[in-house]
Motif scaffolding. Structure first.
Motif, PDB file in Angstrom:
ATOM      1  N   GLN C  44       0.727  -1.260   0.078  1.00  0.00           N
ATOM      2  CA  GLN C  44      -0.120  -0.078  -0.056  1.00  0.00           C
ATOM      3  C   GLN C  44       0.882   1.328   0.029  1.00  0.00           C
ATOM      4  N   CYS C  45       1.961   1.277   0.596  1.00  0.00           N
ATOM      5  CA  CYS C  45       2.698   2.557   0.964  1.00  0.00           C
ATOM      6  C   CYS C  45       3.429   3.187  -0.383  1.00  0.00           C
ATOM      7  N   VAL C 108       8.470  10.181  -6.598  1.00  0.00           N
ATOM      8  CA  VAL C 108       8.926  10.697  -7.704  1.00  0.00           C
ATOM      9  C   VAL C 108       8.708   9.622  -8.734  1.00  0.00           C
ATOM     10  N   GLN C 124      -6.826  17.437  -9.137  1.00  0.00           N
ATOM     11  CA  GLN C 124      -7.354  16.001  -8.566  1.00  0.00           C
ATOM     12  C   GLN C 124      -6.973  14.848  -9.268  1.00  0.00           C
ATOM     13  N   ARG C 127      -3.976  13.799  -7.137  1.00  0.00           N
ATOM     14  CA  ARG C 127      -4.552  13.292  -5.622  1.00  0.00           C
ATOM     15  C   ARG C 127      -4.943  11.946  -6.038  1.00  0.00           C
ATOM     16  N   THR C 128      -5.619  11.546  -7.211  1.00  0.00           N
ATOM     17  CA  THR C 128      -6.208  10.407  -7.352  1.00  0.00           C
ATOM     18  C   THR C 128      -5.195   9.282  -7.783  1.00  0.00           C
ATOM     19  N   TYR C 129      -4.192   9.857  -8.740  1.00  0.00           N
ATOM     20  CA  TYR C 129      -3.144   9.101  -9.040  1.00  0.00           C
ATOM     21  C   TYR C 129      -2.312   8.512  -7.859  1.00  0.00           C
ATOM     22  N   LEU C 130      -2.087   9.357  -6.868  1.00  0.00           N
ATOM     23  CA  LEU C 130      -1.284   8.944  -5.627  1.00  0.00           C
ATOM     24  C   LEU C 130      -1.658   8.092  -4.642  1.00  0.00           C
ATOM     25  N   GLU C 131      -2.921   7.426  -5.086  1.00  0.00           N
ATOM     26  CA  GLU C 131      -3.452   6.524  -4.164  1.00  0.00           C
ATOM     27  C   GLU C 131      -2.705   5.414  -3.608  1.00  0.00           C
ATOM     28  N   GLY C 132      -1.725   5.278  -4.125  1.00  0.00           N
ATOM     29  CA  GLY C 132      -1.033   3.805  -3.721  1.00  0.00           C
ATOM     30  C   GLY C 132       0.353   4.601  -3.328  1.00  0.00           C
ATOM     31  N   LEU C 134       1.986   6.332   0.071  1.00  0.00           N
ATOM     32  CA  LEU C 134       1.663   7.057   1.362  1.00  0.00           C
ATOM     33  C   LEU C 134       2.681   8.075   1.767  1.00  0.00           C
ATOM     34  N   TYR C 140       0.616  16.022   1.972  1.00  0.00           N
ATOM     35  CA  TYR C 140       0.538  15.923   0.489  1.00  0.00           C
ATOM     36  C   TYR C 140       0.341  17.322  -0.292  1.00  0.00           C
ATOM     37  N   VAL C 144       1.652  17.474  -4.283  1.00  0.00           N
ATOM     38  CA  VAL C 144       0.603  17.868  -5.450  1.00  0.00           C
ATOM     39  C   VAL C 144       1.327  19.001  -5.943  1.00  0.00           C
TER      40      VAL C 144
END
Lengths: 261, 788, 161
Positions: C44-45, C108, C124, C127-132, C134, C140, C144
């Motif tokens: 997940q991180c 990166v 947005q 932010r959505t793309y960085l779901e995986g 942490l 954040y 972003v």
């Protein structure tokens, strides 16, 4: 992780042969299996990678159906299943981008996690799970949480989806895992509406027949306004009570219908 | 025009280059020659009698070097607690032994029972599975109130009960406070939970023990916020190694947030085992292991009551809190719900009478200790929630009620034993009103409603006590350590400086911000200044980084050492220019004689110090190196006002943060970019606590939120851009930089405004009976409240 | 043990590994490329994100043997030979997109994958793309902002630094 032998065959036949031994297991993208093995909760003696099998790749339209190879990644379905936009959209929201680059449709369906997205898509699409040995209708394939009709050593080589007239998948995510707390795939086919629900039930993915009947009569969100599910059949855990999940199924179904209609 | 160097500038961080190129040096990146790996066999039950641990079969497994159990630690001390609380009745707290490996009983899921050292980690894990454990399971106690009820199962059989202490503060005020409640025109009361959290720095903990049999020296690499504290605690109290024979190194550390302050059993184990096995021993925590072995945070259950007179002035405050200690006392655990919490209960308000009661309780859970803010978020949350509730009950504007009761004159001695030196709470509220565009809220609410959503606005203030802490004061309060900081400034012959600081940077950017201060003091380029930290063999002494203390305490020590350097350098310059010491001025890296055109450059003086040919050897020694210890005269008191706007989806209960604004007063600011970043991160964690995070045990003491699959960490799409401002500045009056500290503010100040906003949203939909919802405000909880 | 060979940051790399050797272990332990970090065990991180044949993957959830013959890119290969940071790295430094640095290599590498597919993503979309991925330090905000800046967008209207 316990150690294991690793094989990477290039044909389905070789993969089937490699899987013949005791405790051999197929490896799709490994996005669930590898974390499970890290926790030492699975201990296959051999992993047979399906990622090198060309015949399990590709997304093809054939008449009213769309066939996705068993080793196609979620990212590839998202990009290539343009003939079935609801499926592509669903695949584009599984896990996260890096997980979608590795995880496969075959792996997801073989695992049948009760909160996974693909089981809902397959069930709502009246899909046919194609294996090295046979074809299995989705209605017969899912047999409960982490349980499927697959025999030991049987490989999902592809999945044939019936492309519906209209469809949509709505997912309400569990905030930690980002798996579906509740996911509802609604598909309007020429012969009727199918509503498949994931994340909610102790029994794994299921069809919500009352909603299907109501939507057959009137394919609108209002048609299911009065319907409720019995909470006692739902999963209750620290992320949501049984009652909440039952409620969310209704909300997600309405949203899916509204988006599909 | 922003400055481009020195205090007030935002130079790019120099440490970033190594982090951005994969060249950071984190503890797990270090591998010692010939190292073996340790795997801890941890208890999977919460409470049980450990009848036997049979390692015979396991010891014969491939690659096993040695297996340790409690029997190997006879004569070795337990993991110490660094703070002793005296209870309401004048008695010392109950303090159980905290063994390195479980002795006789297991008391929480995750407690290490045995440690297997092997040639590879997988071999160690294989062998651990072959250890035969005979544990007789006992009923577990998880709920705090049940734990202190008559007849409860005891976590520690040798203690009289599960009550660690029953603390009253200020005990002498108790009756007066009760009388004030009887006399009150209005009383608002609220029961709430401050949810248990897991700090989860992205880098899991790692420890590598080494032993040099030639010199009998031990060395520990560890992911710590304070290597000197670990050296002291582990050396003196656990292993009996004098500090001169023990080196502790904390290289790049991937976040701390409090949970890397403490001395952990795994550190002591690796150091001990390296000597016992005569080879390096490495332990790397997995994330799953971290969930059951890193100290957790928060976990308070509180009833708070606020008394007001007929004019809505606060007249008294009374709280009753149960604070979870877990199964053992972590390093600073007893101080968190007491001195870091009770002393903050005045908040920003001139409430004349306050009484705080805290019962600290042992349970069969992982130890609980400081997490970002530590006690101050708990204080702020309950106070700012009860004030908001009072405003609703009285039908007055929550901001107006706060303003009416603000402390406005400084210094201000609170009824809870601290003296705020400076602050301007109206100024930060004014600034918040502006940056949060509070006047535009009604229009935004209408738009949300038109879109089928509920919208709420929540505001709160906060005060914190940072710059921890005056040693003589904390000594009186039970601290078993001094809380000064030290710095050594070494000037090299060619004019460059090395600052050896006891502060530790694990994300705060000290390598960039500390040189800004010295560059200004001397008038030289920041590039000439190097910061060294995190190694007890390089830095003479240090108390580390926590409690937003690095710049206020560590920076002040550095300033004092630099002042000594400058004083000596002026003497050298005076000699070189044949002038009186008192006439020497230092500006822009040049020493000059006042009222003349005589000058010598910084580099000429530093060279003279090391090549003392023309030098006042009869008066001063060669060389330019000075050490200072700085012990603060008081805490610092950052303060601020925060606002949150949420949208609630009434169909699902999902809350989204639409706007978040923070107006802080941190006193003087050295690096605005870094300060903004600290506030952003704190707000992110505060939103996490408010909406997402919750560490949950079942009634048997099983940890349900045991990985990132079930413990919801805030992600990029859970939060918005934040609007932050720190232009309100009332400098601290008692440290040389006038700084107050900014590391914890965001985490302290943000949870109440989120909850206040959600309650506001629900009330706007007619749910006037919903006056509180416990965190995390998960969609399911909001939905249940909407349908209550 | 089996031999695995791949190209890492343009250089040939091979070693004898076990079936269970993860790609991240191969990178960190066999090649000494310790920039890819392990921050969790549940995938997940995202601290371990690298590119395999041009796609972002979690190297802690991929077997080294699955990367046989692949082109692997890690954080160590992102800057120019002379040390000049690439556009994304430079934007992270310019906009304080990192604090402790532990999640940074994965951030990166994820950002690079995003910008390859979507050269000017919206806030947005980022932010959505960085779901995986942490991050526990930055909230954040500046991550972003850094990615927006790296994509050439004007970020001056965002909160001042």
């Amino acid at each position: 992780m316990y150690n294991f032998e690793f094989e990477k065959p290039s044909t389905v036949a070789d993969a089937v042969a490699a899987l013949a031994g005791d405790e051999a297991q197929a490896l799709g993208g490994g996005q669930t299996l590898i974390p499970t093995m890290k926790q030492r909760l699975a201990s296959p003696s051999k992993l047979v990678s399906l990622s090198g099998i060309a015949e399990m790749q590709g997304v093809q339209r054939e008449g009213a159906s769309l066939t996705v190879g068993g080793a196609v990644s979620h990212a590839d379905v998202a990009a290539q299943a343009t003939d079935y936009p609801a499926l592509a959209e669903m695949a584009g929201h599984i896990g996260d981008p890096a997980v979608r680059n590795r995880g496969t449709i075959g792996g997801s369906l073989a695992n049948n996690d009760p909160s996974a997205d693909y089981p809902a898509a397959a069930l709502a699409s009246a899909a046919t799970v194609v294996t090295n040995a046979r074809e299995i209708a989705a209605d017969d394939y899912f047999q409960g949480m982490f349980d499927t009709a697959l025999e030991d050593g049987e490989i999902i080589t592809g999945v044939k989806f019936s492309v519906p007239q209209a469809a949509n998948y709505q997912k309400f995510v569990q905030p930690a895992s980002r798996f579906a707390l509740v996911g509802v795939f609604v598909a309007k086919h020429a012969d009727g509406v199918r509503v498949a629900v994931t994340g909610a039930s102790e029994e794994g993915v299921f069809r919500w027949s009352e909603a299907e009947a109501a939507l057959d009569a009137d394919f609108s969100a209002d048609a299911i306004a009065g319907l409720t599910l019995d909470p006692s059949d739902m999963i209750g855990d620290l992320h949501g009570t049984k009652e909440y999940r039952a409620h969310l199924v209704g909300v997600m179904t309405k949203r899916a219908v509204a988006a599909a209609a | 025009m922003p400055k481009d160097s020195g205090i007030g500038a935002s130079p790019k961080r120099r440490e970033d280059v190594r982090f951005l190129t994969g060249n950071g040096n984190y503890t797990d990146d270090i591998n010692a020659h010939g190292q073996a790996y340790v795997h801890f066999l941890r208890s999977d039950i919460a409470h049980g009698t450990l009848n036997s641990v049979d390692t015979t079969a396991a010891a014969a497994m491939p690659g096993v070097v040695r297996i340790f159990t409690a029997a190997d630690f006879e004569g070795v001390g337990g993991v110490p607690c660094g703070w002793e609380i005296t209870d309401r009745h004048g008695n010392a707290m109950q303090e159980p032994k905290h063994p390195v490996l479980a002795e006789g009983k297991v008391r929480h899921v995750g407690e290490p029972i045995a440690a297997v050292i092997a040639e590879s980690l997988e071999q160690a894990r294989d062998a651990a599975e072959a250890i035969d454990l005979d544990i007789e399971e006992l009923p577990a106690v998880v709920d705090m109130k049940a734990a202190v009820a008559e007849g409860s199962v005891k976590v520690h059989d040798d203690l009289t009960s599960n009550l660690c202490y029953d603390w009253g503060f200020v005990e002498e005020n108790r009756e007066a406070v009760n009388q004030a409640f009887q006399d009150a025109a209005h009383v608002t009361s609220l029961e709430l939970v401050n949810n248990r959290l897991v700090a989860n720095p992205m880098e899991p903990r790692v420890a590598i023990g080494e032993y040099n049999r030639s010199t009998d020296d031990s060395k520990l690499y560890t992911t710590s916020q304070n290597p000197h504290v670990i050296r002291l605690l582990m050396g003196a109290f656990v292993l009996g190694i004098p500090e001169h024979k023990l080196q502790v190194v904390s290289p790049d550390v991937g976040g701390g947030f409090g949970t890397k302050i403490f001395h952990y059993a795994e550190e002591a184990f690796c150091t001990f085992a390296a000597k016992a096995c005569n080879r390096p021993v490495k332990w790397t925590s997995s994330r799953s292991e971290a969930f059951m072995s890193d100290a957790h945070g928060r976990d308070h259950v509180t009833k708070i009551e606020l008394a007001l007179d007929a004019d809505n002035n606060f007249t008294a405050l009374r709280t009753d809190t149960y604070a979870n200690m877990g199964a053992y006392l972590s390093t600073f655990a007893p101080s968190v719900p007491t001195w870091l919490h009770g002393t903050l209960m005045a908040g920003n308000y001139k409430t004349p009478l306050i009484y705080v009661n805290v019962k600290a309780v042992f349970t069969n859970t992982v130890p609980v200790d400081a997490y970002r803010g530590a006690g101050r978020p708990e204080a702020t949350f309950q106070l700012e929630r009860v004030v908001d509730k009072a405003a609703r009950e009285l039908g007055v504007d929550p901001i107006a009620l706060r303003r009416q009761n603000f402390i406005t004159e400084f210094p201000y001695a609170t009824p809870v034993a601290v003296e705020y030196d400076t602050g301007d709470y109206h100024a930060t509220m004014d600034k918040l009103t502006e940056i949060a565009d509070l006047s535009g809220f009604d229009a935004r609410r209408k738009a949300s409603v038109a879109n089928g959503k509920l919208r709420g606005l929540g505001v709160n203030c906060y005060i914190e006590a940072c710059g921890i802490a005056p040693s003589n004061l904390v000594g009186q309060l039970g601290a078993r350590a001094g809380l000064y900081e030290s710095a050594t400034v070494r000037v090299n012959a060619t004019g460059g400086l090395v600052v050896m600081t006891g502060s530790h940077s694990h994300g705060q950017g000290h390598e960039t911000s500390f040189p800004q201060v010295i560059a200004d003091m001397i008038g030289i380029d920041e590039g000439m200044i190097e910061i060294v930290h995190g190694d007890t063999s390089k830095v003479p002494m240090g108390m580390g980084t926590y409690g937003s203390r690095s710049l206020a305490v560590g920076g002040s020590a550095m300033v004092r050492a630099t002042e000594k350097i400058i004083a000596k350098a002026k003497k050298i310059a005076a000699h070189l220019m044949e002038a009186a010491d008192a006439d020497i001025e230092l500006k822009d890296g040049e020493f000059s004689v006042a009222g003349t055109d005589k000058s010598v450059a910084w580099g000429d003086v530093t060279l003279a110090a090391y090549v003392p040919h023309n030098y006042p050897l009869e008066d001063i020694e060669p060389g330019l190196e000075e050490t200072a210890f700085y012990d603060p005269a008081n805490f610092t008191y950052p303060s601020g006002a925060y606002a949150c706007e949420v949208e609630v989806d009434p169909d699902t209960g999902k809350v989204s943060i639409e706007r978040f604004s923070a107006a802080d007063d941190f006193g003087n600011i050295v690096n605005p970019m870094i300060v903004d970043g600290q506030v952003h991160g704190g707000i992110g964690q505060g939103i996490g606590q408010a909406l997402l995070e919750g560490c949950v045990y079942d009634e048997d003491g099983q940890l349900l939120s045991a990985s990132f699959m079930d413990y919801a960490m805030p992600r990029a799409d859970d939060v918005p851009f934040y609007s932050v401002d720190h232009s309100c500045q009332t400098p601290c009056t008692h440290n040389p930089l006038g700084v107050k500290g900014c590391g914890e503010a965001g985490a302290i100040g943000s949870p109440p405004s989120v909850v206040n906003a959600v309650v506001d949203a629900l009330q706007s939909a007619g749910k006037t009976d919903v006056t509180h919802i416990d965190m995390p405000l998960s969609p399911g909880r909001i939905w249940a409240a909407l349908n209550s | 043990m089996a031999k695995v060979s791949m190209t890492v940051n343009g250089k040939a790399a091979s070693a004898e590994v076990e079936g269970r050797t993860l790609l991240v272990s191969f990178l960190r332990e066999e090649l000494g490329l310790t920039g890819s970090h392990v921050g969790c065990d549940t995938s997940q991180c995202g601290a371990c994100v690298v590119h395999v044949d041009g796609k972002a993957v979690k190297s802690c959830t991929m077997l080294a043997l699955e990367a046989e013959g692949a082109e692997v890119a890690t954080i160590e290969g992102q800057a120019a030979e002379d040390g000049t940071l690439n556009t994304i790295q430079a934007a992270f430094q310019e906009h304080h997109g990192l604090q402790c640095g532990f999640c940074t290599p994965g951030m990166v590498m994820s950002a690079a994958a995003l910008l390859k597919d979507n050269p000017k993503p919206s806030e947005q979309e980022i932010r959505t793309y960085l779901e995986g991925n942490l991050c526990r330090c930055t909230g954040y905000h500046n991550i972003v902002k850094s990615i927006m800046a790296a994509s050439g967008q004007d970020v001056s209207a965002l909160a001042a630094e």
